[in-house]
Scaffold this motif. Structure first.
Motif, PDB file in Angstrom:
ATOM      1  N   GLU A  38     -53.003 -56.828  24.092  1.00 35.61           N
ATOM      2  CA  GLU A  38     -52.290 -56.863  22.818  1.00 35.61           C
ATOM      3  C   GLU A  38     -50.882 -56.344  23.088  1.00 35.61           C
ATOM      4  N   LEU A  39     -49.877 -57.195  22.824  1.00 37.10           N
ATOM      5  CA  LEU A  39     -48.504 -56.872  23.202  1.00 37.10           C
ATOM      6  C   LEU A  39     -47.571 -56.880  22.011  1.00 37.10           C
ATOM      7  N   ILE A  40     -46.658 -55.924  22.004  1.00 39.34           N
ATOM      8  CA  ILE A  40     -45.576 -55.896  21.025  1.00 39.34           C
ATOM      9  C   ILE A  40     -44.294 -56.257  21.758  1.00 39.34           C
ATOM     10  N   LYS A  41     -43.610 -57.277  21.245  1.00 40.44           N
ATOM     11  CA  LYS A  41     -42.315 -57.691  21.791  1.00 40.44           C
ATOM     12  C   LYS A  41     -41.240 -57.103  20.887  1.00 40.44           C
ATOM     13  N   HIS A  42     -40.252 -56.453  21.508  1.00 38.40           N
ATOM     14  CA  HIS A  42     -39.212 -55.735  20.772  1.00 38.40           C
ATOM     15  C   HIS A  42     -37.863 -56.080  21.376  1.00 38.40           C
ATOM     16  N   PRO A  43     -36.815 -56.227  20.562  1.00 36.42           N
ATOM     17  CA  PRO A  43     -35.509 -56.626  21.102  1.00 36.42           C
ATOM     18  C   PRO A  43     -34.780 -55.542  21.892  1.00 36.42           C
ATOM     19  N   GLY A  44     -35.299 -54.325  21.881  1.00 37.76           N
ATOM     20  CA  GLY A  44     -34.637 -53.215  22.565  1.00 37.76           C
ATOM     21  C   GLY A  44     -33.922 -52.322  21.573  1.00 37.76           C
ATOM     22  N   ALA A  45     -33.522 -51.155  22.037  1.00 39.69           N
ATOM     23  CA  ALA A  45     -32.921 -50.171  21.145  1.00 39.69           C
ATOM     24  C   ALA A  45     -31.951 -49.280  21.912  1.00 39.69           C
ATOM     25  N   VAL A  46     -31.218 -48.488  21.158  1.00 40.50           N
ATOM     26  CA  VAL A  46     -30.323 -47.485  21.729  1.00 40.50           C
ATOM     27  C   VAL A  46     -30.590 -46.142  21.069  1.00 40.50           C
ATOM     28  N   ALA A  47     -30.215 -45.092  21.768  1.00 39.93           N
ATOM     29  CA  ALA A  47     -30.240 -43.743  21.216  1.00 39.93           C
ATOM     30  C   ALA A  47     -28.948 -43.067  21.643  1.00 39.93           C
ATOM     31  N   SER A 113     -42.927 -47.447  25.439  1.00 42.84           N
ATOM     32  CA  SER A 113     -44.400 -47.470  25.421  1.00 42.84           C
ATOM     33  C   SER A 113     -44.904 -48.635  26.259  1.00 42.84           C
ATOM     34  N   PRO A 114     -44.766 -48.576  27.590  1.00 44.90           N
ATOM     35  CA  PRO A 114     -45.045 -49.737  28.427  1.00 44.90           C
ATOM     36  C   PRO A 114     -46.499 -50.198  28.469  1.00 44.90           C
ATOM     37  N   GLY A 115     -47.394 -49.422  27.918  1.00 42.53           N
ATOM     38  CA  GLY A 115     -48.793 -49.837  27.886  1.00 42.53           C
ATOM     39  C   GLY A 115     -49.055 -50.978  26.913  1.00 42.53           C
ATOM     40  N   PHE A 116     -48.173 -51.146  25.910  1.00 46.39           N
ATOM     41  CA  PHE A 116     -48.389 -52.211  24.932  1.00 46.39           C
ATOM     42  C   PHE A 116     -47.108 -52.830  24.391  1.00 46.39           C
ATOM     43  N   ALA A 117     -45.943 -52.298  24.755  1.00 42.71           N
ATOM     44  CA  ALA A 117     -44.686 -52.813  24.209  1.00 42.71           C
ATOM     45  C   ALA A 117     -43.643 -52.971  25.311  1.00 42.71           C
ATOM     46  N   ASP A 118     -42.724 -53.921  25.094  1.00 45.55           N
ATOM     47  CA  ASP A 118     -41.655 -54.148  26.084  1.00 45.55           C
ATOM     48  C   ASP A 118     -40.321 -53.543  25.652  1.00 45.55           C
ATOM     49  N   GLU A 119     -40.318 -52.664  24.652  1.00 40.95           N
ATOM     50  CA  GLU A 119     -39.073 -52.069  24.171  1.00 40.95           C
ATOM     51  C   GLU A 119     -38.382 -51.279  25.282  1.00 40.95           C
ATOM     52  N   LEU A 120     -37.112 -51.625  25.529  1.00 41.40           N
ATOM     53  CA  LEU A 120     -36.271 -50.906  26.471  1.00 41.40           C
ATOM     54  C   LEU A 120     -35.204 -50.177  25.666  1.00 41.40           C
ATOM     55  N   MET A 121     -35.161 -48.860  25.808  1.00 41.44           N
ATOM     56  CA  MET A 121     -34.187 -48.051  25.076  1.00 41.44           C
ATOM     57  C   MET A 121     -33.083 -47.602  26.019  1.00 41.44           C
ATOM     58  N   HIS A 122     -31.836 -47.754  25.558  1.00 40.72           N
ATOM     59  CA  HIS A 122     -30.658 -47.340  26.308  1.00 40.72           C
ATOM     60  C   HIS A 122     -30.115 -46.070  25.651  1.00 40.72           C
ATOM     61  N   MET A 123     -29.895 -45.027  26.444  1.00 42.87           N
ATOM     62  CA  MET A 123     -29.430 -43.760  25.891  1.00 42.87           C
ATOM     63  C   MET A 123     -28.000 -43.480  26.322  1.00 42.87           C
ATOM     64  N   TYR A 124     -27.204 -43.011  25.346  1.00 41.72           N
ATOM     65  CA  TYR A 124     -25.803 -42.678  25.576  1.00 41.72           C
ATOM     66  C   TYR A 124     -25.526 -41.282  25.053  1.00 41.72           C
ATOM     67  N   LEU A 125     -24.454 -40.680  25.573  1.00 40.86           N
ATOM     68  CA  LEU A 125     -23.984 -39.374  25.116  1.00 40.86           C
ATOM     69  C   LEU A 125     -22.515 -39.511  24.734  1.00 40.86           C
ATOM     70  N   THR A 126     -22.140 -38.826  23.673  1.00 43.33           N
ATOM     71  CA  THR A 126     -20.720 -38.719  23.344  1.00 43.33           C
ATOM     72  C   THR A 126     -20.430 -37.303  22.864  1.00 43.33           C
ATOM     73  N   ASP A 127     -19.302 -36.758  23.333  1.00 42.90           N
ATOM     74  CA  ASP A 127     -18.817 -35.480  22.815  1.00 42.90           C
ATOM     75  C   ASP A 127     -17.404 -35.665  22.268  1.00 42.90           C
ATOM     76  N   GLN A 128     -17.074 -36.916  21.976  1.00 41.47           N
ATOM     77  CA  GLN A 128     -15.763 -37.284  21.422  1.00 41.47           C
ATOM     78  C   GLN A 128     -15.966 -37.902  20.037  1.00 41.47           C
ATOM     79  N   LEU A 129     -16.460 -37.121  19.111  1.00 50.08           N
ATOM     80  CA  LEU A 129     -16.757 -37.610  17.763  1.00 50.08           C
ATOM     81  C   LEU A 129     -15.532 -37.540  16.868  1.00 50.08           C
ATOM     82  N   GLN A 130     -15.363 -38.563  16.036  1.00 51.81           N
ATOM     83  CA  GLN A 130     -14.330 -38.566  15.013  1.00 51.81           C
ATOM     84  C   GLN A 130     -14.997 -38.922  13.688  1.00 51.81           C
ATOM     85  N   PRO A 131     -14.753 -38.125  12.651  1.00 50.31           N
ATOM     86  CA  PRO A 131     -15.340 -38.464  11.355  1.00 50.31           C
ATOM     87  C   PRO A 131     -14.752 -39.771  10.836  1.00 50.31           C
TER      88      PRO A 131
END
Length: 181
Positions: A38-47, A113-131
């Protein structure tokens, strides 16, 4: 056949939703037997790990229906069709926090969650925030509240399981590792 490869014999599409697709594959196992997956296909995500000028991490608290409770997490979101992860990261940062940035540092990518989903998450960091001068509309069904914590406070939230998801725990471990270097 590769050592552990499972060869797909047949795919049955079960559901095609806004966020995920569900399918059941019948596969041939390395030993020649068959099984269903049983597989979940996901377009991917970012954090995004957003760090303020005073060295606080911006988190969002939001309700997670599968868990029937609120979680405190780093901002994140789904990739849109054809969208580059960096673009998604800035969009999600703006929608969820009211900040933007011109500087993202790539941290890593990982399968959630590679046991049932193909979601690949890309993680980024920023310390240059502007409101942002004008609030950006987020998803109409998404309600979030901002929480700013020091790394020490975030680690305490992990101990208390107030922070309890993998991407946010990964982010905190990453920041802790940077502190040690």
């Amino acid at each position: 056949m590769k050592k552990f490869e499972e060869k797909t014999i047949r795919t049955e599409k079960i559901y095609d939703g806004k966020v995920v697709k569900l399918q059941v594959d019948e596969v041939t196992l390395p030993d020649g037997k068959t099984a269903k997956r049983e597989l979940i296909k996901h377009p991917g995500a970012v954090a995004i790990i957003p760090i303020t000028k005073d060295k606080k991490i911006i988190f969002v608290e939001q309700y997670r229906k599968p868990l029937e409770k609120s979680l405190i997490e780093i901002p994140a979101g789904k990739l849109e069709q054809g969208e580059k992860p960096e673009v998604t990261a800035v969009r999600e940062l703006e929608e969820e926090t009211g900040y933007t940035t011109n500087q993202l540092k790539f941290v890593t990518s990982f399968y959630t969650s590679p046991g049932f989903a193909d979601e690949l998450m890309h993680m980024y960091l920023t310390d240059q925030l502007q409101p942002l001068t004008k609030k950006v509309a987020g998803d109409e069904d998404e309600f979030v509240e901002l929480i700013e914590l020091t790394l020490e406070e975030a680690k305490q939230y992990v101990k208390e399981q107030r922070i309890h998801d993998a991407k946010t725990n990964y982010a905190i471990l990453y920041l802790e590792m940077l502190e040690m270097m």
